[in-house]
Motif scaffolding. Sequence first.
Motif, PDB file in Angstrom:
ATOM      1  N   LEU A  57       0.427  19.692  -4.828  1.00  0.00           N
ATOM      2  CA  LEU A  57      -0.785  20.212  -5.457  1.00  0.00           C
ATOM      3  C   LEU A  57      -1.849  20.602  -4.438  1.00  0.00           C
ATOM      4  O   LEU A  57      -2.666  21.497  -4.697  1.00  0.00           O
ATOM      5  CB  LEU A  57      -1.359  19.167  -6.430  1.00  0.00           C
ATOM      6  CG  LEU A  57      -0.404  18.648  -7.503  1.00  0.00           C
ATOM      7  CD1 LEU A  57      -1.153  17.706  -8.440  1.00  0.00           C
ATOM      8  CD2 LEU A  57       0.228  19.782  -8.290  1.00  0.00           C
ATOM      9  N   GLY A 128      -2.723  22.134 -10.273  1.00  0.00           N
ATOM     10  CA  GLY A 128      -1.456  21.697 -10.839  1.00  0.00           C
ATOM     11  C   GLY A 128      -1.541  20.301 -11.409  1.00  0.00           C
ATOM     12  O   GLY A 128      -2.501  19.573 -11.162  1.00  0.00           O
ATOM     13  N   THR A 153       4.117  22.448 -15.245  1.00  0.00           N
ATOM     14  CA  THR A 153       3.569  23.369 -14.243  1.00  0.00           C
ATOM     15  C   THR A 153       2.630  24.403 -14.861  1.00  0.00           C
ATOM     16  O   THR A 153       1.938  25.118 -14.131  1.00  0.00           O
ATOM     17  CB  THR A 153       4.700  24.105 -13.505  1.00  0.00           C
ATOM     18  OG1 THR A 153       5.381  24.981 -14.412  1.00  0.00           O
ATOM     19  CG2 THR A 153       5.694  23.112 -12.910  1.00  0.00           C
ATOM     20  N   GLN A 156      -1.439  24.950 -14.235  1.00  0.00           N
ATOM     21  CA  GLN A 156      -2.019  25.575 -13.049  1.00  0.00           C
ATOM     22  C   GLN A 156      -2.814  26.826 -13.422  1.00  0.00           C
ATOM     23  O   GLN A 156      -2.362  27.674 -14.184  1.00  0.00           O
ATOM     24  CB  GLN A 156      -0.911  25.950 -12.057  1.00  0.00           C
ATOM     25  CG  GLN A 156      -1.430  26.506 -10.747  1.00  0.00           C
ATOM     26  CD  GLN A 156      -0.318  26.742  -9.743  1.00  0.00           C
ATOM     27  OE1 GLN A 156       0.835  26.404 -10.003  1.00  0.00           O
ATOM     28  NE2 GLN A 156      -0.644  27.301  -8.597  1.00  0.00           N
TER      29      GLN A 156
END
Length: 217
Positions: A57, A128, A153, A156
């Motif tokens: 991240l 993230g 995911t 993000q």
Amino acid sequence: MNQKQEVSALKNAARGGIVLLIFAVFGTLLVALTYEGTREKIQNNERAALLNKLHQLLPPELHDNDLLIDTLEIQHPVLLGTSDPITVYRARKAGQPVALAFMPVAPDGYNGNIRLLVGIDYAGTLLGVRVISHQETPGLGDDVDERKSDWITRFQGHSLHNPEEDRWQVKRDGGVFDQFTGATITPRAVVRAVLKSLKYYEKYREQLFEANPNEQI
């Protein structure tokens, strides 16, 4: 048993006790030496595993400080999902704040707590989200695990106002985030926890970056 036999039996018992004591001492010493010899290696392995997760991240090119040193402890049972202290890992470049990551809890998963790792850049945009631990049902709720699907995911790029707060829900509830086939409780819990993390960040951003390392806020 005559006196001579009694004395002999006592001597044999004493010898046996001494032998057992010697084995116990050497066994304890061996365990202690093994622990001391592997402790540093275990600590280094744990440090590397944590850093690897953080770098998913907060990639190395994003910062020039040591994430595992530039930390502080935070507490907020309502917005962070737990009364336990949570460590914040702060990313800086040339001394300027860039981003941070911390581990809130979604306390209302189908089978209990879901511990997350949330990365947020200085402006408040999600870099993230990852699941650190969970107990969700295999084949259903465990789709929050990145090894099972890419669902986690998709946070993000989102922020507290993208989408607007009333759209921070799964699609079944009128929001923008997908649920899983046959499982809604788990994604609901994660979406709520991520939203609360963003609220915490917006409320305390300056304190999070200005507090001294290892301080608690």
